[in-house]
Design an enzyme around this catalytic site. Structure first.
Site, mmCIF file in Angstrom:
data_model
loop_
_atom_site.group_PDB
_atom_site.id
_atom_site.type_symbol
_atom_site.label_atom_id
_atom_site.label_comp_id
_atom_site.label_asym_id
_atom_site.label_seq_id
_atom_site.Cartn_x
_atom_site.Cartn_y
_atom_site.Cartn_z
ATOM 1 N N LYS A 1 -13.866 -62.449 84.656
ATOM 2 C CA LYS A 1 -12.223 -61.180 83.920
ATOM 3 C C LYS A 1 -11.478 -61.262 85.928
ATOM 4 O O LYS A 1 -10.318 -61.824 85.893
ATOM 5 C CB LYS A 1 -12.931 -59.433 83.789
ATOM 6 C CG LYS A 1 -11.794 -59.160 83.655
ATOM 7 C CD LYS A 1 -12.079 -57.261 83.494
ATOM 8 C CE LYS A 1 -12.271 -56.204 85.207
ATOM 9 N NZ LYS A 1 -11.785 -55.764 85.140
ATOM 10 N N ASN A 2 -12.368 -60.576 86.774
ATOM 11 C CA ASN A 2 -11.161 -60.598 87.843
ATOM 12 C C ASN A 2 -10.970 -61.701 88.194
ATOM 13 O O ASN A 2 -9.872 -61.998 88.794
ATOM 14 C CB ASN A 2 -12.365 -59.893 88.889
ATOM 15 C CG ASN A 2 -12.337 -58.593 88.659
ATOM 16 O OD1 ASN A 2 -11.654 -57.991 87.118
ATOM 17 N ND2 ASN A 2 -13.433 -58.083 88.653
ATOM 18 N N ARG B 1 -5.378 -52.606 86.946
ATOM 19 C CA ARG B 1 -5.126 -52.942 88.208
ATOM 20 C C ARG B 1 -4.755 -53.905 88.556
ATOM 21 O O ARG B 1 -3.396 -53.480 89.083
ATOM 22 C CB ARG B 1 -6.635 -53.143 88.040
ATOM 23 C CG ARG B 1 -6.954 -52.964 89.815
ATOM 24 C CD ARG B 1 -6.736 -51.417 91.096
ATOM 25 N NE ARG B 1 -6.327 -51.499 91.758
ATOM 26 C CZ ARG B 1 -5.993 -50.746 93.069
ATOM 27 N NH1 ARG B 1 -4.931 -49.840 92.122
ATOM 28 N NH2 ARG B 1 -5.927 -50.707 94.157
ATOM 29 N N CYS C 1 -9.515 -48.439 86.350
ATOM 30 C CA CYS C 1 -10.328 -47.561 86.248
ATOM 31 C C CYS C 1 -10.286 -46.814 87.648
ATOM 32 O O CYS C 1 -9.982 -46.931 88.858
ATOM 33 C CB CYS C 1 -11.324 -48.036 86.017
ATOM 34 S SG CYS C 1 -12.089 -48.958 84.810
ATOM 35 N N ARG D 1 -7.359 -45.537 95.344
ATOM 36 C CA ARG D 1 -7.492 -46.885 94.905
ATOM 37 C C ARG D 1 -5.957 -47.230 95.586
ATOM 38 O O ARG D 1 -5.046 -48.384 94.955
ATOM 39 C CB ARG D 1 -7.633 -47.912 93.631
ATOM 40 C CG ARG D 1 -8.752 -47.440 93.551
ATOM 41 C CD ARG D 1 -8.903 -48.631 92.410
ATOM 42 N NE ARG D 1 -9.626 -49.423 92.179
ATOM 43 C CZ ARG D 1 -9.567 -50.433 90.464
ATOM 44 N NH1 ARG D 1 -9.784 -50.669 89.890
ATOM 45 N NH2 ARG D 1 -10.080 -51.697 90.855
ATOM 46 N N PRO D 2 -5.731 -46.961 97.237
ATOM 47 C CA PRO D 2 -4.146 -47.803 97.550
ATOM 48 C C PRO D 2 -3.413 -49.045 98.067
ATOM 49 O O PRO D 2 -5.180 -50.313 97.345
ATOM 50 C CB PRO D 2 -4.483 -47.302 98.840
ATOM 51 C CG PRO D 2 -5.573 -47.420 99.518
ATOM 52 C CD PRO D 2 -6.338 -47.070 98.245
ATOM 53 N N ILE D 3 -2.575 -49.574 97.480
ATOM 54 C CA ILE D 3 -2.879 -51.470 97.998
ATOM 55 C C ILE D 3 -1.831 -51.710 98.936
ATOM 56 O O ILE D 3 -0.760 -52.187 99.563
ATOM 57 C CB ILE D 3 -1.489 -51.948 96.309
ATOM 58 C CG1 ILE D 3 -0.839 -51.110 96.520
ATOM 59 C CG2 ILE D 3 -2.515 -51.712 94.838
ATOM 60 C CD1 ILE D 3 0.396 -51.659 95.598
ATOM 61 N N ASP E 1 -19.594 -52.762 91.700
ATOM 62 C CA ASP E 1 -19.634 -53.757 90.377
ATOM 63 C C ASP E 1 -20.712 -53.608 89.691
ATOM 64 O O ASP E 1 -21.060 -53.652 89.039
ATOM 65 C CB ASP E 1 -18.913 -54.944 90.042
ATOM 66 C CG ASP E 1 -16.913 -54.038 89.962
ATOM 67 O OD1 ASP E 1 -16.873 -53.618 90.923
ATOM 68 O OD2 ASP E 1 -16.913 -55.525 90.060
ATOM 69 N N ARG F 1 -12.593 -53.376 78.090
ATOM 70 C CA ARG F 1 -11.873 -53.816 79.576
ATOM 71 C C ARG F 1 -12.195 -55.233 79.620
ATOM 72 O O ARG F 1 -11.666 -56.175 80.192
ATOM 73 C CB ARG F 1 -11.614 -52.980 80.278
ATOM 74 C CG ARG F 1 -10.473 -51.471 80.230
ATOM 75 C CD ARG F 1 -10.981 -51.249 81.610
ATOM 76 N NE ARG F 1 -9.266 -51.540 81.830
ATOM 77 C CZ ARG F 1 -8.502 -50.597 82.523
ATOM 78 N NH1 ARG F 1 -8.528 -49.493 82.608
ATOM 79 N NH2 ARG F 1 -7.711 -51.293 83.965
HETATM 80 C C1 EPZ Z 1 -11.361 -55.290 92.438
HETATM 81 O O1 EPZ Z 1 -10.619 -54.394 92.605
HETATM 82 C C2 EPZ Z 1 -11.467 -55.458 91.751
HETATM 83 N N1 EPZ Z 1 -11.104 -55.687 90.541
HETATM 84 C C3 EPZ Z 1 -13.400 -54.265 91.174
HETATM 85 O O2 EPZ Z 1 -13.379 -54.820 89.642
HETATM 86 C C4 EPZ Z 1 -14.270 -54.444 92.706
HETATM 87 O O3 EPZ Z 1 -14.625 -53.532 92.467
HETATM 88 C C5 EPZ Z 1 -13.827 -54.146 93.372
HETATM 89 O O4 EPZ Z 1 -12.347 -55.671 93.648
HETATM 90 C C6 EPZ Z 1 -14.323 -54.822 94.532
HETATM 91 O O5 EPZ Z 1 -15.477 -55.423 94.452
HETATM 92 C C7 EPZ Z 1 -10.122 -57.111 90.168
HETATM 93 O O6 EPZ Z 1 -10.601 -58.266 91.087
HETATM 94 C C8 EPZ Z 1 -8.915 -56.476 89.045
HETATM 95 P P1 EPZ Z 1 -10.433 -54.100 96.858
HETATM 96 P P2 EPZ Z 1 -9.853 -54.230 94.432
HETATM 97 O O7 EPZ Z 1 -8.833 -53.903 96.410
HETATM 98 O O8 EPZ Z 1 -8.474 -55.801 94.444
HETATM 99 C C9 EPZ Z 1 -9.478 -50.448 100.133
HETATM 100 C C10 EPZ Z 1 -14.308 -54.026 88.010
HETATM 101 O O9 EPZ Z 1 -14.937 -53.478 87.425
HETATM 102 N N2 EPZ Z 1 -8.169 -51.307 100.563
HETATM 103 O O10 EPZ Z 1 -11.330 -55.378 97.021
HETATM 104 O O11 EPZ Z 1 -8.802 -53.648 94.036
HETATM 105 C C11 EPZ Z 1 -10.532 -50.020 98.557
HETATM 106 O O12 EPZ Z 1 -9.738 -48.681 98.727
HETATM 107 C C12 EPZ Z 1 -13.139 -53.611 89.337
HETATM 108 O O13 EPZ Z 1 -14.365 -55.527 87.580
HETATM 109 C C13 EPZ Z 1 -7.099 -50.588 100.732
HETATM 110 O O14 EPZ Z 1 -7.297 -49.631 102.014
HETATM 111 O O15 EPZ Z 1 -10.444 -54.024 95.053
HETATM 112 C C14 EPZ Z 1 -11.267 -50.659 99.022
HETATM 113 O O16 EPZ Z 1 -12.198 -49.203 98.968
HETATM 114 C C15 EPZ Z 1 -13.439 -52.200 89.347
HETATM 115 N N3 EPZ Z 1 -5.885 -50.964 100.480
HETATM 116 C C16 EPZ Z 1 -11.832 -51.706 99.423
HETATM 117 O O17 EPZ Z 1 -10.964 -51.360 99.775
HETATM 118 C C17 EPZ Z 1 -5.882 -51.710 100.285
HETATM 119 O O18 EPZ Z 1 -4.436 -52.477 99.772
HETATM 120 C C18 EPZ Z 1 -11.862 -52.771 98.421
HETATM 121 O O19 EPZ Z 1 -11.508 -52.567 97.620
HETATM 122 C C19 EPZ Z 1 -6.559 -52.376 98.910
HETATM 123 C C20 EPZ Z 1 -8.094 -51.869 99.319
#
Ligand code: EPZ
Length: 430
Positions: A22-23, A93, A117, A122-124, A305, A397
């Site tokens: 999915k991801n 997301r 979720c 979840r900052p970007i 995950d 989902r």
């Molecule tokens: C992806 O989310 C996945 N989603 C999530 O899967 C997964 O849990 C996560 O990666 C971690 O592996 C998708 O691929 C759609 P991150 P993502 O950016 O990209 C911090 C599932 O169950 N961060 O890797 O949103 C954040 O807060 C889902 O399938 C910032 O600080 O996660 C976290 O602590 C849920 N600033 C860490 O980084 C940012 O701009 C990792 O988040 C972005 C992230």
């Protein structure tokens, strides 16, 4: 509201085929609109998040032709605007991937701030930091992120936190920027590599995906491609833990065993047998499992995950386990539900202390998010008696045919929509 009703106690036995990731698919679908040529994507999982993204893409003018349940043809030549304003898109997301894709292709994008979720804040900021480094002006207007640039120019970007989303999003935009971009401290997840391979198959020039430094030489135009998405390592891991928790014997097929190494290592540690084949992994749990400690980390560490799935399994293992969640702060909500099934758990901040019990008993529980929902289903399958899982919309989902795949392994599980259907299930099960 649909629910799962489960009669626990049957060991899962048999074979299960894993769907596409999915991801990875979410990134790849968004990236596919970066060419005006037609792109064929195969091994697409038929899950809600994917279908919502496809609907949103079609809403902005992408021609979406679902050839089969698992294959889609996309053509982005008819995109009418770079503004995605679609109610449903806010719920997933990965809508943020349209930002990187549209910004790369049209140098302009407007996408609502993403939902997804509720597993923590979840900052970007890192995505936006990357776009800005490439020369885009980024503003937030009426709940949407607007990114815009005269020209995107290659840059040197350091990610302060390892982020899957930021790595993929910046990689997409940079692949159509002028010159070279270097992204440091990248996520190394298999889906990052899959999106990079997909972009390269359309003519991008990306090197180093899968390591923590990705180098990208921007190109002007992408072309048609045909691409098959990698198997979902989290779906695979979920079935591996379902086998473990139910003391079963399951051959998990259509996987890349390398992607499952941290999951397999933990299963071995707690006393399962794990046998690896070219494209399958067999998990056998023939004795009482034992406790362990685990800390979630970016790939190749143990995935966040997969945290709830190991959490419910350890609730049944002998001894005390410590689970540390280091990626998302809100991923222990399922522990309260698990406690209602008889688990002995204590959550302190980002740590859960789990004292294994001999057995769980069925209860009515609620899925707090996608992975925790799947984990509660595993708990129900391992528990004595009837479990009802509410809010399974979360599970839908990301898991294709979850209950059908489990039924084929001998699980007594059914998707129901009313008390009458629950009664029927109870009568049938006896
Ligand atoms: C992806 O989310 C996945 N989603 C999530 O899967 C997964 O849990 C996560 O990666 C971690 O592996 C998708 O691929 C759609 P991150 P993502 O950016 O990209 C911090 C599932 O169950 N961060 O890797 O949103 C954040 O807060 C889902 O399938 C910032 O600080 O996660 C976290 O602590 C849920 N600033 C860490 O980084 C940012 O701009 C990792 O988040 C972005 C992230």
């Amino acid at each position: 509201m649909e629910q799962y009703i489960i009669k626990g106690g049957n060991p899962l036995v048999g074979e299960v085929d894993i769907s596409g990731a999915k991801n990875a698919a979410l990134g790849i679908l968004a990236a596919a609109i970066m060419t005006d040529d037609t792109v064929l994507i195969e091994n697409l999982p038929d899950v809600r998040d994917i279908n919502v993204l496809l609907d949103a893409m079609s809403e902005i003018g992408v021609k979406v032709e679902r050839i089969t349940r698992h294959a889609v043809m996309l053509n982005g030549s008819g995109i009418g605007g770079v503004s995605v304003d679609y109610e449903l898109i806010k719920k997933i997301r990965a809508s943020y991937y349209l930002l990187g894709a549209l910004l790369g292709k049209y140098k302009k994008a407007e996408v609502p701030l993403p939902g997804g979720c509720n597993i923590g804040s979840r900052p970007i900021d890192l995505h936006l930091k990357g776009f800005k480094a490439l020369g885009a002006k980024v503003t937030i207007r009426n709940g949407s992120i607007c990114a815009e640039a005269e020209h995107l120019r290659g840059s040197h970007i350091y990610l302060d936190t390892v982020s899957v989303g930021a790595t993929i999003n910046i990689m997409m935009a940079a692949s159509m920027a002028e010159g070279r971009t270097i992204i440091e401290n990248c996520a190394r997840e298999p889906h990052v590599v899959d999106v990079a391979n997909f972009l390269n198959s359309m003519g991008a020039n990306i090197k180093g995906a899968g390591t923590d430094v990705i180098r990208i030489w921007g190109v002007e135009k992408f072309h048609a491609t045909e691409y098959s998405i990698i198997p979902d390592q989290i779906e695979a891991g979920t079935f591996m833990f379902a086998a473990a928790a139910t003391k079963g014997d399951v051959m998990v097929k259509n996987v890349i065993p390398k992607h499952l190494e941290s999951t397999a290592a933990k299963l071995l540690e707690i006393g399962c047998e794990v046998e690896e084949f070219d494209s399958a992994v067999r998990v056998v749990a023939s004795k009482r499992l034992t406790s362990t400690n685990v800390k979630t980390q970016p790939y190749p560490g143990y995935p966040t995950d997969m945290q709830p799935q190991i959490g419910v399994t350890l609730a049944l293992a002998s001894g005390t386990s410590i689970v540390t969640e280091s990626i998302f702060e809100n991923r222990f909500k399922y522990m309260d539900e698990l406690a209602r099934m008889g688990a002995v758990v204590k959550v302190e901040g980002n740590t859960a202390i789990i004292t294994g019990v001999d057995g769980l008993t069925g209860a009515r529980v609620s899925a707090p998010d996608l992975r925790a929902g799947a984990a509660l289903v595993i708990a129900g399958l391992a528990a004595e008696g009837i479990t009802i899982v509410d809010d399974i919309v979360y599970i839908q989902r990301g898991y294709e045919n979850f209950e059908t795949k489990l039924q084929a392994l001998g699980a007594e599980i059914q998707r129901i929509n009313s008390e009458k259907e629950a009664q029927k299930f109870r009568l049938r099960i006896g």
